[in-house]
Scaffold this motif. Structure first.
Motif, PDB file in Angstrom:
ATOM      1  N   SER A 127       0.834  -1.200   0.000  1.00 33.05           N
ATOM      2  CA  SER A 127       0.000   0.000   0.000  1.00 33.05           C
ATOM      3  C   SER A 127       0.866   1.247   0.000  1.00 33.05           C
ATOM      4  CB  SER A 127      -0.858  -0.024   1.275  1.00 33.05           C
ATOM      5  OG  SER A 127      -1.491   1.211   1.454  1.00 33.05           O
ATOM      6  N   THR A 129       0.403   3.504   1.784  1.00 32.41           N
ATOM      7  CA  THR A 129       0.450   3.895   3.190  1.00 32.41           C
ATOM      8  C   THR A 129       1.760   3.470   3.877  1.00 32.41           C
ATOM      9  OG1 THR A 129      -1.012   4.021   5.089  1.00 32.41           O
ATOM     10  CG2 THR A 129      -0.722   1.879   4.185  1.00 32.41           C
ATOM     11  N   TYR A 151      -2.218  -0.578  10.768  1.00 30.49           N
ATOM     12  CA  TYR A 151      -2.448  -1.222   9.462  1.00 30.49           C
ATOM     13  C   TYR A 151      -1.238  -1.015   8.550  1.00 30.49           C
ATOM     14  CZ  TYR A 151      -3.830  -1.629   4.604  1.00 30.49           C
ATOM     15  OH  TYR A 151      -3.847  -1.937   3.271  1.00 30.49           O
ATOM     16  N   PHE A 186      -2.273   2.752  -4.663  1.00 25.47           N
ATOM     17  CA  PHE A 186      -2.747   4.053  -4.221  1.00 25.47           C
ATOM     18  C   PHE A 186      -4.235   3.900  -3.860  1.00 25.47           C
ATOM     19  CE2 PHE A 186       0.774   6.964  -3.972  1.00 25.47           C
ATOM     20  CZ  PHE A 186       1.770   6.058  -4.254  1.00 25.47           C
ATOM     21  N   ASN A 187      -5.176   4.584  -4.445  1.00 31.39           N
ATOM     22  CA  ASN A 187      -6.572   4.466  -3.965  1.00 31.39           C
ATOM     23  C   ASN A 187      -7.447   3.749  -4.983  1.00 31.39           C
ATOM     24  OD1 ASN A 187      -5.298   6.661  -2.356  1.00 31.39           O
ATOM     25  ND2 ASN A 187      -7.319   6.792  -1.446  1.00 31.39           N
ATOM     26  N   ASN A 206     -15.724   3.562   5.212  1.00 34.99           N
ATOM     27  CA  ASN A 206     -14.664   4.462   5.682  1.00 34.99           C
ATOM     28  C   ASN A 206     -14.118   5.287   4.535  1.00 34.99           C
ATOM     29  OD1 ASN A 206     -14.406   3.304   8.375  1.00 34.99           O
ATOM     30  ND2 ASN A 206     -13.623   1.499   7.320  1.00 34.99           N
ATOM     31  N   ASN A 207     -14.161   4.722   3.339  1.00 33.10           N
ATOM     32  CA  ASN A 207     -13.473   5.333   2.203  1.00 33.10           C
ATOM     33  C   ASN A 207     -14.420   6.230   1.406  1.00 33.10           C
ATOM     34  OD1 ASN A 207     -12.011   2.249   2.308  1.00 33.10           O
ATOM     35  ND2 ASN A 207     -10.735   4.079   2.430  1.00 33.10           N
ATOM     36  N   LEU A 208     -13.801   7.174   0.716  1.00 31.74           N
ATOM     37  CA  LEU A 208     -14.577   8.232   0.059  1.00 31.74           C
ATOM     38  C   LEU A 208     -15.563   7.701  -0.984  1.00 31.74           C
ATOM     39  CD1 LEU A 208     -15.098  11.260  -0.413  1.00 31.74           C
ATOM     40  CD2 LEU A 208     -13.224  11.217  -2.067  1.00 31.74           C
ATOM     41  N   LEU A 223     -22.373  13.463   2.876  1.00 31.98           N
ATOM     42  CA  LEU A 223     -20.933  13.212   2.943  1.00 31.98           C
ATOM     43  C   LEU A 223     -20.278  14.293   3.797  1.00 31.98           C
ATOM     44  CD1 LEU A 223     -18.256  11.871   1.769  1.00 31.98           C
ATOM     45  CD2 LEU A 223     -18.356  13.689   0.031  1.00 31.98           C
ATOM     46  N   SER A 224     -19.406  13.872   4.714  1.00 30.89           N
ATOM     47  CA  SER A 224     -18.563  14.851   5.405  1.00 30.89           C
ATOM     48  C   SER A 224     -17.252  14.937   4.649  1.00 30.89           C
ATOM     49  CB  SER A 224     -18.271  14.383   6.849  1.00 30.89           C
ATOM     50  OG  SER A 224     -19.444  14.451   7.612  1.00 30.89           O
ATOM     51  N   PHE A 226     -13.685  15.796   4.811  1.00 31.46           N
ATOM     52  CA  PHE A 226     -12.784  15.969   5.963  1.00 31.46           C
ATOM     53  C   PHE A 226     -11.703  17.006   5.656  1.00 31.46           C
ATOM     54  CE2 PHE A 226     -13.774  11.229   6.726  1.00 31.46           C
ATOM     55  CZ  PHE A 226     -14.880  11.536   7.521  1.00 31.46           C
ATOM     56  N   GLY A 237      -8.438  17.281   0.455  1.00 34.83           N
ATOM     57  CA  GLY A 237      -7.349  16.317   0.296  1.00 34.83           C
ATOM     58  C   GLY A 237      -7.268  15.745  -1.115  1.00 34.83           C
ATOM     59  N   ARG A 239      -5.849  12.718  -3.695  1.00 39.14           N
ATOM     60  CA  ARG A 239      -5.412  11.324  -3.771  1.00 39.14           C
ATOM     61  C   ARG A 239      -5.296  10.883  -5.219  1.00 39.14           C
ATOM     62  NH1 ARG A 239      -4.953  12.616   0.633  1.00 39.14           N
ATOM     63  NH2 ARG A 239      -5.508  11.621   2.596  1.00 39.14           N
ATOM     64  N   TYR A 241      -6.503   8.206  -7.405  1.00 41.88           N
ATOM     65  CA  TYR A 241      -7.512   7.149  -7.531  1.00 41.88           C
ATOM     66  C   TYR A 241      -7.204   6.314  -8.769  1.00 41.88           C
ATOM     67  CZ  TYR A 241      -9.817   9.858  -3.961  1.00 41.88           C
ATOM     68  OH  TYR A 241     -10.081  10.514  -2.779  1.00 41.88           O
ATOM     69  N   VAL A 281     -11.062  15.875  -3.028  1.00 43.96           N
ATOM     70  CA  VAL A 281     -12.385  15.361  -2.646  1.00 43.96           C
ATOM     71  C   VAL A 281     -13.464  16.097  -3.453  1.00 43.96           C
ATOM     72  CG1 VAL A 281     -14.020  15.036  -0.748  1.00 43.96           C
ATOM     73  CG2 VAL A 281     -11.571  14.788  -0.305  1.00 43.96           C
ATOM     74  N   ARG A 304      -9.737  14.488   9.267  1.00 37.63           N
ATOM     75  CA  ARG A 304      -9.675  13.161   9.887  1.00 37.63           C
ATOM     76  C   ARG A 304      -8.236  12.939  10.357  1.00 37.63           C
ATOM     77  NH1 ARG A 304     -11.466   8.169   6.094  1.00 37.63           N
ATOM     78  NH2 ARG A 304      -9.555   8.817   5.026  1.00 37.63           N
TER      79      ARG A 304
HETATM   80  C1  WQD Z   1      -9.726   9.731   0.438  1.00 40.52           C
HETATM   81  C2  WQD Z   1      -9.912  11.217   0.670  1.00 40.52           C
HETATM   82  C3  WQD Z   1     -10.221  11.796   2.983  1.00 40.52           C
HETATM   83  C4  WQD Z   1     -14.059   9.751   3.472  1.00 40.52           C
HETATM   84  C5  WQD Z   1      -7.212   4.746   2.730  1.00 40.52           C
HETATM   85  C6  WQD Z   1      -6.175   4.109   3.603  1.00 40.52           C
HETATM   86  C7  WQD Z   1      -5.025   3.634   2.769  1.00 40.52           C
HETATM   87  C8  WQD Z   1      -5.501   2.760   1.610  1.00 40.52           C
HETATM   88  C9  WQD Z   1      -6.646   3.352   0.865  1.00 40.52           C
HETATM   89  C10 WQD Z   1      -5.224   0.453   2.131  1.00 40.52           C
HETATM   90  C11 WQD Z   1      -9.145  11.758   1.881  1.00 40.52           C
HETATM   91  C12 WQD Z   1     -11.464  12.105   2.182  1.00 40.52           C
HETATM   92  C13 WQD Z   1     -12.885  10.256   2.958  1.00 40.52           C
HETATM   93  C14 WQD Z   1     -15.094  10.638   3.821  1.00 40.52           C
HETATM   94  C15 WQD Z   1     -13.718  12.479   3.078  1.00 40.52           C
HETATM   95  N1  WQD Z   1      -5.951   1.492   2.041  1.00 40.52           N
HETATM   96  N2  WQD Z   1     -12.715  11.592   2.770  1.00 40.52           N
HETATM   97  N3  WQD Z   1     -14.879  11.988   3.605  1.00 40.52           N
HETATM   98  O1  WQD Z   1      -7.465   7.774   3.438  1.00 40.52           O
HETATM   99  O2  WQD Z   1      -6.478   8.103   1.115  1.00 40.52           O
HETATM  100  O3  WQD Z   1      -6.617   5.857   2.065  1.00 40.52           O
HETATM  101  O4  WQD Z   1      -7.658   3.800   1.761  1.00 40.52           O
HETATM  102  O5  WQD Z   1      -4.050   0.326   2.031  1.00 40.52           O
HETATM  103  O6  WQD Z   1      -4.179   2.946   3.631  1.00 40.52           O
HETATM  104  O7  WQD Z   1      -5.711   5.068   4.529  1.00 40.52           O
HETATM  105  O8  WQD Z   1      -8.691   6.934   1.368  1.00 40.52           O
HETATM  106  O9  WQD Z   1     -11.019   6.952   0.590  1.00 40.52           O
HETATM  107  O10 WQD Z   1     -10.566   7.043   3.080  1.00 40.52           O
HETATM  108  O11 WQD Z   1     -10.025   9.032   1.659  1.00 40.52           O
HETATM  109  O12 WQD Z   1     -13.583  13.687   2.917  1.00 40.52           O
HETATM  110  O13 WQD Z   1     -16.169  10.269   4.318  1.00 40.52           O
HETATM  111  O14 WQD Z   1     -11.291  11.469   0.941  1.00 40.52           O
HETATM  112  O15 WQD Z   1      -9.986  12.771   3.957  1.00 40.52           O
HETATM  113  O16 WQD Z   1      -8.731  13.050   1.577  1.00 40.52           O
HETATM  114  P1  WQD Z   1      -7.276   7.276   2.085  1.00 40.52           P
HETATM  115  P2  WQD Z   1     -10.152   7.414   1.701  1.00 40.52           P
END
Ligand code: WQD
Ligand code: NAD
Length: 350
Positions: A127, A129, A151, A186-187, A206-208, A223-224, A226, A237, A239, A241, A281, A304
């Motif tokens: 990852s 991460t 993790y 990545f994502n 948990n994920n966007l 949606l919040s 963050f 933020g 990422r 994708y 985001v 977050r």
């Molecule tokens: C993406 C962006 C959030 C949810 C995670 C793990 C990483 C990898 C992939 C496994 C960020 C923002 C999110 C929400 C938001 N997994 N967000 N509101 O954090 O980049 O990566 O998943 O290896 O280890 O940490 O992905 O999809 O959670 O967030 O604003 O309800 O969306 O702050 O900027 P992240 P994510």
């Protein structure tokens, strides 16, 4: 005629199930081991429906050495793709022992079983991460590792174990050498273009992307977002994708690479799998609204804990050494994810 057979640990999960489709379509035989702790058997039925081919499924835990020994004895496995593991960052902070047990101990047991079976070609789900946070937001494979949660640390530990295991063969090859690719995702988002397979998170996502999908379809209210004062153009933020189908195609390229004669005996190489492009985001929300015609109700919320402002891949090494680049763009990722959500509003039911 099968090229040869690949053991896919965690093959019923989001990425693993998409990998099974690509493997079967590329002519590999597929054996899956999964304990179904975060997936449903239905995903594998869909794999068979899409491909018109059968795979072999074993419901077992990778920490069960006897079960793994039996699988390696029964099946003629050439290479393993190791997806099985737990992946929720927040949960890993609450249950670190569970994460180290499933991920690190699980990898050890798998490596022991592989060694005993003399199967020493491995593609591992790592990852982005694993990297120590960098101010530039861009990550190349040579940057220092230093994950910031249990993790991520479990992934760094497994990478370290794999480097140590393979180093023995790099120094003095004995018998079959280890050949390992560490793929740093990545994502991953998106879904199979048929709409028959996709990401099916348990409970509130948990994920966007899955969160946006559930807001758009009316399962979640809002949606919040963050954080809106990150040092990024729109304050949210950024990422990298990547479409899950592009991602799993990178695994096929990794198999071809480690199996080639030119891959060093005892080699253990890390490759970023990302597009190299970053989206915020708000880019995701706006593009989602553009391509689906649905509104995404959102509000700004505090940052977050542990989130980075920006993270995207330098993906040149995978292009050069794996001959892989991502083909699909953000519109494709969202169209496919939305198609999956519309066709399967409750996810996999069985
Ligand atoms: C993406 C962006 C959030 C949810 C995670 C793990 C990483 C990898 C992939 C496994 C960020 C923002 C999110 C929400 C938001 N997994 N967000 N509101 O954090 O980049 O990566 O998943 O290896 O280890 O940490 O992905 O999809 O959670 O967030 O604003 O309800 O969306 O702050 O900027 P992240 P994510
Ligand atoms: P997932 O939860 O959908 O799939 C993982 C699969 O492994 C599930 O089917 C689960 O039932 C199985 N599993 C878990 N523990 C097991 C055990 N002890 N024995 C047998 N099976 C077990 O997750 P995913 O998104 O498909 O991720 C696959 C891999 O990719 C994971 O290792 C994850 O850490 C890694 N990864 C995922 C992402 C992401 O954002 N999805 C990003 C980077 C890396």
């Amino acid at each position: 005629m099968d090229k040869h057979t690949v053991l896919v640990t965690g093959g019923a999960g989001f990425i693993g199930s998409h990998a099974c489709v690509e493997l079967l379509q590329a002519g590999f035989g597929v054996v899956v081991v999964d304990n179904l702790s975060n997936s449903k058997l239905e995903s594998l039925k869909r794999v068979e429906q899409i491909t018109g081919k059968a795979l072999q499924f074993y419901q077992a835990d990778i920490r069960d050495k006897a079960a793994l020994n039996e699988i390696f004895a029964k099946e003629s496995i050439a290479t393993v793709i190791h997806f099985a593991g737990l992946k929720a960052v927040g949960e890993s902070c609450q249950q670190p022992l569970n994460y180290y047990d499933n991920n690190v101990y699980g990898a050890l047991v798998l490596l022991e079983a592989m060694t005993e079976a003399n199967v020493k070609q491995l593609v591992f789900s790592s990852s982005a991460t694993v990297y120590q946070p960098s101010a530039t937001g861009q990550y190349s494979e040579g940057l220092p590792l230093g994950a910031i949660n249990p993790y991520g640390r479990s992934k760094v530990m497994i990478e370290d174990i794999l480097r140590d295991v393979s180093a023995v063969d790099a120094i003095k090859p004995t018998g079959t050498p280890w050949k390992i690719a560490l793929l740093r995702y990545f994502n991953p988002i998106g879904a199979h273009e048929s709409g028959m397979m996709g990401e099916d998170p348990n409970g509130i996502p948990n994920n966007l992307m899955p969160y946006v999908l559930q807001v758009a379809i009316g399962k979640l209210e809002q949606l919040s977002v963050f954080g809106n004062d990150y040092p990024t153009p729109d304050g949210t933020g950024i990422r990298d994708y990547i479409h899950v189908v592009d991602l799993v195609k990178g695994h096929i390229k990794a198999i071809e690479t480690i199996e080639s004669d030119t891959f060093k005996a005892g080699g253990c190489n890390a490759y970023n799998l990302g597009t190299g492009k970053g989206y915020s985001v708000l880019d995701i929300v706006n593009t989602f609204e553009k391509v689906t015609g649905r509104k995404v109700n959102y509000k700004f919320a505090p940052k977050r804990a542990g989130d980075l402002a920006e993270s995207f891949a330098n993906s040149e090494l995978a292009a050069k050494e794996l001959n892989w680049t991502a083909d699909k763009n953000l519109d494709d990722m969202i169209v496919d994810a939305w198609n999956w959500q519309l066709k399967n509003p409750q996810g996999y039911v069985n």
